[in-house]
Design an enzyme around this catalytic site. Sequence first.
Site, PDB file in Angstrom:
ATOM      1  CG  ASP A 138      -2.126  -0.063   5.495  1.00  0.00           C
ATOM      2  OD1 ASP A 138      -1.476  -0.926   5.365  1.00  0.00           O
ATOM      3  OD2 ASP A 138      -2.341   1.077   6.088  1.00  0.00           O
ATOM      4  CE1 TYR A 188      -2.740  -0.428   9.495  1.00  0.00           C
ATOM      5  CE2 TYR A 188      -4.554  -0.811  10.163  1.00  0.00           C
ATOM      6  CZ  TYR A 188      -4.371   0.008   8.653  1.00  0.00           C
ATOM      7  OH  TYR A 188      -5.399   0.370   8.135  1.00  0.00           O
ATOM      8  CG  ASP A 206      -8.183  -0.853   6.730  1.00  0.00           C
ATOM      9  OD1 ASP A 206      -7.575  -0.800   5.544  1.00  0.00           O
ATOM     10  OD2 ASP A 206      -7.445   0.018   6.741  1.00  0.00           O
ATOM     11  NE  ARG A 222      -4.420   5.477   8.747  1.00  0.00           N
ATOM     12  CZ  ARG A 222      -4.721   6.199   9.086  1.00  0.00           C
ATOM     13  NH1 ARG A 222      -5.993   5.928   9.026  1.00  0.00           N
ATOM     14  NH2 ARG A 222      -4.488   7.058   8.496  1.00  0.00           N
ATOM     15  CD  GLU A 248      -3.100   0.795   2.255  1.00  0.00           C
ATOM     16  OE1 GLU A 248      -3.093   1.749   2.854  1.00  0.00           O
ATOM     17  OE2 GLU A 248      -4.230  -0.361   2.226  1.00  0.00           O
ATOM     18  CE  LYS A 249       0.387   3.537   5.076  1.00  0.00           C
ATOM     19  NZ  LYS A 249       0.065   2.889   5.517  1.00  0.00           N
TER      20      LYS A 249
END
Length: 659
Positions: free
Chosen positions: A103, A328, A105, A330, A7-8
């Site tokens: 991520d 993580y 989610d 979040r 993702e990043k």
Amino acid sequence: MILYIAEKPALARAIAAVLPKPQYKDKGFIRLANGDVVSWCIGHLLEQAEPQDYNPDYKRWQTTHLPIVPQKWQLKVRKSAEQQLNVLKKLLKQADSLVHAGDPDREGQLLVDEVLAYCGVSGARLATTQRLLISDLNPPAVKRALNQLKPNKDFVPLSTSALARSRADWLYGLNMTRAYTLQGQKAGYKGVLSVGRVQTPLLGLVVRRDQEIANFVSKPFYQVVAELETADKQRFTALWQPSAACAPWQDEEGRVLLKALAEKVQQKISGQPAIVSKLQHKDAKQAAPLPYNLSALQIDAAKRFSMTAQQVLDSCQQLYERHKLITYPRSDSRYLPKEQLKQAVKVCDAIAANDPDLAAAVQEANTKLISKAWNDSKVEAHHAIIPTEKRLPLTRLSVAEQRLYQLIARQYLAQFYPPFCYSDAMVELTIAGGCFIAKARTEKAAGWKQLFRRDNIAEPLDKQADPAMQQAALPPLQQGQQLLCTASQLLEKHTQPPQAFTDASLLAAMTGISRYVKDEAVRKILRDTDGLGTDATRAGIIELLFKRGFLQRKGKQINATDTGKALIAAVPAQASLPDMTARWEAALNAICQREQSYQAFMQPLIAELSQLVHQAASVTPSGLPQQNTRQWRGSKSPATAKRGGGRRKAGNRATTKRN
């Protein structure tokens, strides 16, 4: 060639760090020694198209255009992400197999899935794509995750749910914002009146609280305290419990409002015998509080350090991505997989090495204890926020990062402490025909509470008990025993207005929003889901309301501005209450569970939106400030810049986009 899409960049580097070396780093990807490649997104590479992308006429805000509902949805490339998307396009053509590493989610699932779809990856290759779920960027954790790859097709419902939410928020936020902004212009207001599925109910919550405080009229109420003495001169007090006959002189909370009634009771009991009519003794245990999810951490940090939700999130991102000291951040879960128990000793050792202040706490922790936090059935894509095995002195962190690490570490260590053990005693007495009650709580073993008392942050023993009823201890008593009421006190107290919201209480209200809902069916939905917003979006929603000029701070208090009040007065009740969000979340969760289709969610929403837009056209907001506020200009509407439901992720830091 296997292509890993993170993702990043930070996540991509963590993946590459445990894969074959030597490695070749190029623009936008890392090539491994075995020919495999790790690349990345920069948050969302794609975004929903603007209204004018569907029809140039929509660039101008006009009531006649509303509601704007795309017949065929379009995505467009973010300008800042165009180069990276081109890198991924080339790599996708070369790859034999794919690994999705968004991520863990709902948003992270959609973020990479939409890139695969946009780049035209075939159905056959999508069917064999694997999902890599990483919540800890340290090498041992990444290696474990790579050995536990899952079929990405298993997560299609999660992606569909995220897509439905994204499009629904686009529709609702864009159309309602345009509708009310245009009506505001008729009243002379030059700013944007943004409306969102979550932001507007949250604003409504603050507006209604402010109104309750402004309209509050304090009333006196009365209590009677009996002073009691045993035959051997041991003393304690008990509080009068009004009978049903007193109901006409009580408020809805059972408080006696008539002073004469309380005075009469006080006069009757002084010098009278008191008979012990009921005795209760109960031994109980209180388990350690669960590890943090993001909202619980934000609430605690706001209470203890006056940190805003956004400050907590930003610092947690640094602890996770830069320092790799926590998992993580979040997360919306407060539970841990039993598999993680294998790392407990190493994690505890790392805590002691990182923070000397917690070294003694680690020494006393018993990693063989298994608290209720270790529950596989309650862990889905991600688990609670806990420290990692990484060793790094806290002196190398900012003050905010140190504080948050300590909170997270202490909450994790509490899982390895025994329960807090105590004994509750209650005595009911009859004096001159009236009922009086006294309570006491005796601590038997501090258990996990000793971990918090070192820093003087222990919770009160009984936050609900009336001080006039609760005391440290009661003398030995027997049922039927006769005591003497030696004296009595009449206490005059005053009802207090509700407190204005603070960062901590507003976050708590969002997570426990069911308390503010009257409809029992809606309350159940909100209790079973995330509440108002999600852990990942709440900080951004609150900040957005400040940026829009709808909320303001007065010290620690958060209040609505005149603009915020005027907007809530103008929108229909259903837009300012959390009920609609509850229905949405129930439907989105049903999509995740394969119990509802995308169309079954979207069709009624579009029908309802048409009614709401029509209703808005008949309302001219009143009470809006007339100063010439900065007016929006440009090709991108403010409704799409900040709207109603998910988050945009940019660079190495995820930021809130909608709600």
